[in-house]
Scaffold this motif. Structure first.
Motif, PDB file in Angstrom:
ATOM      1  N   GLY A 179      -2.203  19.467  -3.740  1.00  0.00           N
ATOM      2  CA  GLY A 179      -2.553  17.942  -3.764  1.00  0.00           C
ATOM      3  C   GLY A 179      -1.225  16.970  -3.400  1.00  0.00           C
ATOM      4  O   GLY A 179      -1.317  15.929  -2.938  1.00  0.00           O
ATOM      5  N   HIS A 180      -0.245  17.347  -4.155  1.00  0.00           N
ATOM      6  CA  HIS A 180       1.217  16.640  -3.950  1.00  0.00           C
ATOM      7  C   HIS A 180       1.539  16.640  -2.671  1.00  0.00           C
ATOM      8  O   HIS A 180       2.020  15.677  -1.961  1.00  0.00           O
ATOM      9  CB  HIS A 180       2.340  17.643  -4.913  1.00  0.00           C
ATOM     10  N   ARG A 181       1.482  17.728  -1.808  1.00  0.00           N
ATOM     11  CA  ARG A 181       2.030  17.834  -0.327  1.00  0.00           C
ATOM     12  C   ARG A 181       0.764  16.991   0.360  1.00  0.00           C
ATOM     13  O   ARG A 181       1.083  15.999   1.398  1.00  0.00           O
ATOM     14  CB  ARG A 181       1.296  19.368   0.206  1.00  0.00           C
ATOM     15  N   LEU A 200       1.710   9.995  -6.002  1.00  0.00           N
ATOM     16  CA  LEU A 200       2.765  11.236  -5.336  1.00  0.00           C
ATOM     17  C   LEU A 200       3.703  11.638  -6.315  1.00  0.00           C
ATOM     18  O   LEU A 200       3.842  12.666  -6.703  1.00  0.00           O
ATOM     19  CB  LEU A 200       3.076  10.884  -4.008  1.00  0.00           C
ATOM     20  N   MET A 201       4.100  10.484  -7.122  1.00  0.00           N
ATOM     21  CA  MET A 201       5.356  11.097  -7.882  1.00  0.00           C
ATOM     22  C   MET A 201       4.745  11.602  -9.142  1.00  0.00           C
ATOM     23  O   MET A 201       5.114  12.482  -9.959  1.00  0.00           O
ATOM     24  CB  MET A 201       6.319   9.691  -8.373  1.00  0.00           C
ATOM     25  N   ILE A 202       3.542  10.876  -9.733  1.00  0.00           N
ATOM     26  CA  ILE A 202       2.784  11.449 -10.970  1.00  0.00           C
ATOM     27  C   ILE A 202       2.567  13.107 -10.635  1.00  0.00           C
ATOM     28  O   ILE A 202       2.791  13.601 -11.765  1.00  0.00           O
ATOM     29  CB  ILE A 202       1.630  10.648 -11.221  1.00  0.00           C
ATOM     30  N   VAL A 203       1.840  13.170  -9.706  1.00  0.00           N
ATOM     31  CA  VAL A 203       1.485  14.528  -9.465  1.00  0.00           C
ATOM     32  C   VAL A 203       2.685  15.438  -9.031  1.00  0.00           C
ATOM     33  O   VAL A 203       3.000  16.637  -9.765  1.00  0.00           O
ATOM     34  CB  VAL A 203       0.679  14.670  -8.048  1.00  0.00           C
ATOM     35  N   GLY A 204       3.786  15.045  -8.745  1.00  0.00           N
ATOM     36  CA  GLY A 204       5.036  15.866  -8.515  1.00  0.00           C
ATOM     37  C   GLY A 204       5.552  15.984  -9.710  1.00  0.00           C
ATOM     38  O   GLY A 204       6.180  17.201  -9.920  1.00  0.00           O
ATOM     39  N   ALA A 225       1.007  -1.304  -0.249  1.00  0.00           N
ATOM     40  CA  ALA A 225      -0.051  -0.097   0.032  1.00  0.00           C
ATOM     41  C   ALA A 225       0.871   1.162  -0.023  1.00  0.00           C
ATOM     42  O   ALA A 225       0.684   2.099  -0.754  1.00  0.00           O
ATOM     43  CB  ALA A 225      -0.974   0.070   1.201  1.00  0.00           C
ATOM     44  N   THR A 226       1.924   1.302   0.601  1.00  0.00           N
ATOM     45  CA  THR A 226       2.727   2.318   0.828  1.00  0.00           C
ATOM     46  C   THR A 226       3.463   2.747  -0.489  1.00  0.00           C
ATOM     47  O   THR A 226       3.513   3.820  -0.982  1.00  0.00           O
ATOM     48  CB  THR A 226       3.833   2.292   1.855  1.00  0.00           C
ATOM     49  N   THR A 227       4.054   1.767  -1.350  1.00  0.00           N
ATOM     50  CA  THR A 227       4.668   1.677  -2.559  1.00  0.00           C
ATOM     51  C   THR A 227       3.534   1.989  -3.682  1.00  0.00           C
ATOM     52  O   THR A 227       3.653   3.027  -4.350  1.00  0.00           O
ATOM     53  CB  THR A 227       5.120   0.210  -3.044  1.00  0.00           C
ATOM     54  N   ILE A 228       2.304   1.721  -3.476  1.00  0.00           N
ATOM     55  CA  ILE A 228       1.216   1.989  -4.724  1.00  0.00           C
ATOM     56  C   ILE A 228       0.950   3.484  -4.073  1.00  0.00           C
ATOM     57  O   ILE A 228       0.847   4.383  -5.436  1.00  0.00           O
ATOM     58  CB  ILE A 228       0.035   1.141  -4.594  1.00  0.00           C
ATOM     59  N   ALA A 229       0.685   3.959  -3.095  1.00  0.00           N
ATOM     60  CA  ALA A 229       0.287   5.240  -2.703  1.00  0.00           C
ATOM     61  C   ALA A 229       1.474   6.270  -3.047  1.00  0.00           C
ATOM     62  O   ALA A 229       1.058   7.263  -3.419  1.00  0.00           O
ATOM     63  CB  ALA A 229       0.112   5.425  -1.186  1.00  0.00           C
ATOM     64  N   THR A 230       2.805   5.900  -3.132  1.00  0.00           N
ATOM     65  CA  THR A 230       3.863   6.603  -3.472  1.00  0.00           C
ATOM     66  C   THR A 230       3.781   6.900  -5.138  1.00  0.00           C
ATOM     67  O   THR A 230       4.114   7.989  -5.818  1.00  0.00           O
ATOM     68  CB  THR A 230       5.153   6.329  -3.252  1.00  0.00           C
ATOM     69  N   LEU A 231       3.235   6.104  -5.865  1.00  0.00           N
ATOM     70  CA  LEU A 231       2.829   6.271  -7.307  1.00  0.00           C
ATOM     71  C   LEU A 231       2.139   7.523  -7.684  1.00  0.00           C
ATOM     72  O   LEU A 231       2.813   8.376  -8.473  1.00  0.00           O
ATOM     73  CB  LEU A 231       2.581   4.890  -8.011  1.00  0.00           C
ATOM     74  N   LEU A 260       2.011  15.724 -21.246  1.00  0.00           N
ATOM     75  CA  LEU A 260       1.941  14.391 -20.779  1.00  0.00           C
ATOM     76  C   LEU A 260       3.076  13.365 -21.143  1.00  0.00           C
ATOM     77  O   LEU A 260       3.570  12.633 -20.332  1.00  0.00           O
ATOM     78  CB  LEU A 260       0.879  13.962 -21.803  1.00  0.00           C
ATOM     79  N   SER A 261       3.652  13.813 -22.331  1.00  0.00           N
ATOM     80  CA  SER A 261       4.955  12.858 -22.683  1.00  0.00           C
ATOM     81  C   SER A 261       6.263  13.110 -21.488  1.00  0.00           C
ATOM     82  O   SER A 261       6.786  12.214 -21.343  1.00  0.00           O
ATOM     83  CB  SER A 261       5.443  13.480 -24.118  1.00  0.00           C
ATOM     84  N   ARG A 262       6.360  14.505 -20.950  1.00  0.00           N
ATOM     85  CA  ARG A 262       7.446  14.727 -20.361  1.00  0.00           C
ATOM     86  C   ARG A 262       7.087  13.897 -18.968  1.00  0.00           C
ATOM     87  O   ARG A 262       8.007  13.281 -18.316  1.00  0.00           O
ATOM     88  CB  ARG A 262       7.786  16.179 -20.364  1.00  0.00           C
ATOM     89  N   THR A 263       5.840  14.014 -18.452  1.00  0.00           N
ATOM     90  CA  THR A 263       5.657  13.585 -17.263  1.00  0.00           C
ATOM     91  C   THR A 263       5.759  11.876 -17.181  1.00  0.00           C
ATOM     92  O   THR A 263       6.279  11.274 -16.225  1.00  0.00           O
ATOM     93  CB  THR A 263       4.358  13.875 -16.465  1.00  0.00           C
ATOM     94  N   ALA A 264       5.160  11.399 -18.242  1.00  0.00           N
ATOM     95  CA  ALA A 264       5.233  10.050 -18.642  1.00  0.00           C
ATOM     96  C   ALA A 264       6.514   9.600 -18.568  1.00  0.00           C
ATOM     97  O   ALA A 264       7.261   8.348 -18.063  1.00  0.00           O
ATOM     98  CB  ALA A 264       4.495   9.593 -19.837  1.00  0.00           C
TER      99      ALA A 264
END
Length: 321
Positions: A68-70, A24-28, A16-22, A267-271
């Motif tokens: 949201g990132h915070r 977080l990184m996408i928004v970041g 759950a911690t790993t999945i929740a971080t994903l 989209l391309s840069r974040t992906a």
């Protein structure tokens, strides 16, 4: 030697911690892509208000995504605390408990890095925040793997590796990919190093192909499957890199003109950023499996030697008793 036990709740909270971080990184990543990192001049408050009570849902895009990132960062922090509590309650292995503590410590450091980046308005800290975040996510994924059933069950009947198999590659490939990620950070935050980043991407892919071929020759599914995933992610990452380049600089030969701030560019840069993190993660998890099998094989040899009776002898160099 006490064998590691499987604890379902420890594995679930690690997952759950790993999945929740994903997310977080996408928004970041989106925050960095769009330049929203300085939407608020303060931290840990947002516009002088408590982070949990700040009304952000109807704010402009920059404050919406940054706040949201915070909040996602706080969620990961709470999950990391729960991870440590559960680990110390059910896990007997000291190294796993220490790894859980390390995850929590890294999450705290990552939060402070992100906050200091705001208060100091520092691009260098923003880059450090991004690189360290990728490493923290990889550590979480590693913890999830080592608390899973397959990691524990493999010790009952570990596949046999030839001595020295894949060790050099297992060390080299993650370092190569990490350096490539560093070059990407220089380009992303300081707009320097485009050509080194693009060129070294193929160097990293070549190393991954070599490692994949090595895993395939081993015939061990526990290695072949993650190696296949690592190769696919590496190829996809290069394709995303081309997409990011085209949406930033255009492709005149095809009549495509780049538009600054377009959704395609964002989209391309974040992906590309997120896939780079996943690429680094898979190389390190594969390497952990290689060293895990070597250690298990070594333990089996030691145990076999200890179980010999005084009248038994080990085979000689020619294989004769």
């Amino acid at each position: 030697m006490n064998k590691q036990q499987y604890h379902p709740w420890l594995f679930k909270i690690a997952l759950a911690t790993t999945i929740a971080t994903l997310p977080l990184m996408i928004v970041g990543g989106h925050v960095t892509t769009e330049g929203y990192g300085m939407a608020f001049p303060d931290w840990p408050t947002s516009d002088g208000e408590n982070m949990l009570t700040y009304s952000w849902l109807h704010e402009a895009s920059d404050k919406f995504y940054e706040h949201g990132h915070r909040l996602l960062g706080m969620l990961v922090g709470f999950l990391s605390i729960a991870l440590v509590i559960i680990a110390f309650k059910v896990e007997e292995k000291k190294w796993i408990r220490n790894t859980c503590l390390l995850v929590l410590a890294c999450v705290i450091v990552q939060g402070v890095l992100g906050g200091t980046r705001v208060t100091e308005n520092s691009k260098a800290l923003a880059m450090a925040h991004g690189i360290f975040g990728a490493c923290v996510f990889t550590l979480m994924a590693f913890l999830t793997m080592v608390t899973g059933k397959r990691w524990i069950e493999i010790s009952n009947d570990p596949p046999q590796l030839t001595p020295g198999y894949g060790r050099r590659l297992a060390i080299t490939v993650p370092l190569v990919v990490l350096f490539q990620y560093f070059l990407g950070g220089c380009l992303r935050h300081f707009n320097v190093g485009l050509h080194p980043h693009m060129s070294f991407a193929f160097v990293a892919l070549i190393f991954v192909i070599i490692e994949f071929r090595s895993a395939r020759k081993s015939g061990i599914k526990w290695l072949k499957r993650p190696a296949m995933g690592m190769l696919h992610i590496g190829i996809f990452q290069i394709l995303l890199g081309f997409a990011a380049w085209i949406t930033k600089f255009g492709l005149p030969a095809a009549g495509f003109v780049a538009t600054a701030g377009s959704w395609e560019q964002s989209l391309s840069r974040t992906a590309h950023l997120i896939t780079g993190i996943l690429f680094l993660m898979t190389t390190i998890l594969y390497s952990a499996r290689v060293f895990r099998l070597h250690q298990l094989n070594k333990n089996n040899v030691i145990d076999a030697g200890q179980n010999l009776s005084p009248t038994d002898t080990l085979p000689n160099a020619e294989g004769n008793a």
